[in-house]
Design an enzyme around this catalytic site. Sequence first.
Site, PDB file in Angstrom:
ATOM      1  N   SER A 218     -89.984 -48.622 -38.587  1.00 28.54           N
ATOM      2  CA  SER A 218     -88.578 -49.328 -39.260  1.00 28.54           C
ATOM      3  C   SER A 218     -89.504 -50.344 -39.800  1.00 28.54           C
ATOM      4  O   SER A 218     -90.524 -51.072 -39.128  1.00 28.54           O
ATOM      5  CB  SER A 218     -87.393 -50.522 -38.200  1.00 28.54           C
ATOM      6  N   GLY A 220     -88.577 -52.769 -41.264  1.00 25.45           N
ATOM      7  CA  GLY A 220     -87.760 -53.887 -42.109  1.00 25.45           C
ATOM      8  C   GLY A 220     -87.010 -53.990 -43.463  1.00 25.45           C
ATOM      9  O   GLY A 220     -86.798 -52.532 -43.549  1.00 25.45           O
ATOM     10  N   GLY A 223     -87.684 -50.226 -45.469  1.00 27.71           N
ATOM     11  CA  GLY A 223     -87.030 -48.986 -44.918  1.00 27.71           C
ATOM     12  C   GLY A 223     -87.386 -48.534 -43.694  1.00 27.71           C
ATOM     13  O   GLY A 223     -88.205 -49.052 -42.762  1.00 27.71           O
ATOM     14  N   GLY A 249     -81.938 -52.555 -36.689  1.00 28.49           N
ATOM     15  CA  GLY A 249     -82.650 -51.592 -36.327  1.00 28.49           C
ATOM     16  C   GLY A 249     -81.718 -50.874 -35.288  1.00 28.49           C
ATOM     17  O   GLY A 249     -81.705 -49.538 -35.115  1.00 28.49           O
ATOM     18  N   ASP A 250     -80.906 -51.358 -34.393  1.00 30.64           N
ATOM     19  CA  ASP A 250     -79.668 -50.671 -33.776  1.00 30.64           C
ATOM     20  C   ASP A 250     -78.637 -49.418 -34.628  1.00 30.64           C
ATOM     21  O   ASP A 250     -78.162 -48.644 -33.824  1.00 30.64           O
ATOM     22  CB  ASP A 250     -79.021 -51.549 -32.441  1.00 30.64           C
TER      23      ASP A 250
END
Length: 310
Positions: A218, A220, A223, A249-250
């Site tokens: 990830s 941020g 992408g 993120g989840d």
Amino acid sequence: MILTVTLNTALDLTYAVPALVPHTSHRVGEVTERPGGKGVNVARVLSALGHDTVITGFAGGTNGAVLRELLAALPHRPTDALVTVAGNTRRTLAVVDGSSGDTTQLNEPGPHIGPDEWASLLRTYGELLTGAEAVALCGSLPPGIHVGAYAELIRLARSAGVPVLLDTAGEPLRRGIAARPDVVKPNADELARLTGAREPLRATRDARRRGARSVVASLGPEGLLAVTPDGVWRAAPPSAVRGNPTGAGDSAVAGLLSALADGLDWPDRLARAVALSTATVMATAAGEFDRADYEDLLARVTVEPHAPAA
């Protein structure tokens, strides 16, 4: 069925203040309370997408009872297979600054888990694996749980022939990745701490060489970067968005699992993950997403080959 494991569930509290100013008192404008912990958040998104989803992990005390009540009240409700423990489920507090949109997060450590409680979790997990299409192991470890816990759960999933995704950090990530999960999803900082490399592609390739079949990093607002046996891709939202990144993120993990369950290839998995995570940032409530925003973003996410697979 998709199984999510949250060893350190949480009762998530969010305070909205006009502006967060250190060393002063604040009048809270709005308070929201949600069932939380990374795997719980993943399960909520998967259920909202229409997947049959089961949550296991630990819950106990007054906070754990409230968490389970909130889960039961969700309009798209994952199945509760949490193991009851003696300790009190932790709380997390997010303070949202209305003037900047920034969020300050305070996370409690979680209850101490005893050997009998861990053994009960292992029994429940083994039973649930028999009906699982995929499993996600998410978040921090509560006190009392050995640092190789995720590695142990990964080996059990692999023995059962169930694809497993790991989303954690620090030494649990280091131990877990060596157990050869199908996917790991670290962020850039977690990757750097794991590998010592700051350059995303180098760090992601290094993480994969440590044992994971695929690594999805990830980055941020930029992408995702994925290094897989089938190739290397960068996936990016159509434009930068402002909002609350809590739970983004989840949502990306939920997108990856949802697409895996639907039999999609890697570019489509990444597009779904980026669209969901971006829609989560845009949502008014932390950790939620608007279906219309998600579907609009999904059509406009850019997924491009980045380099040959290492």
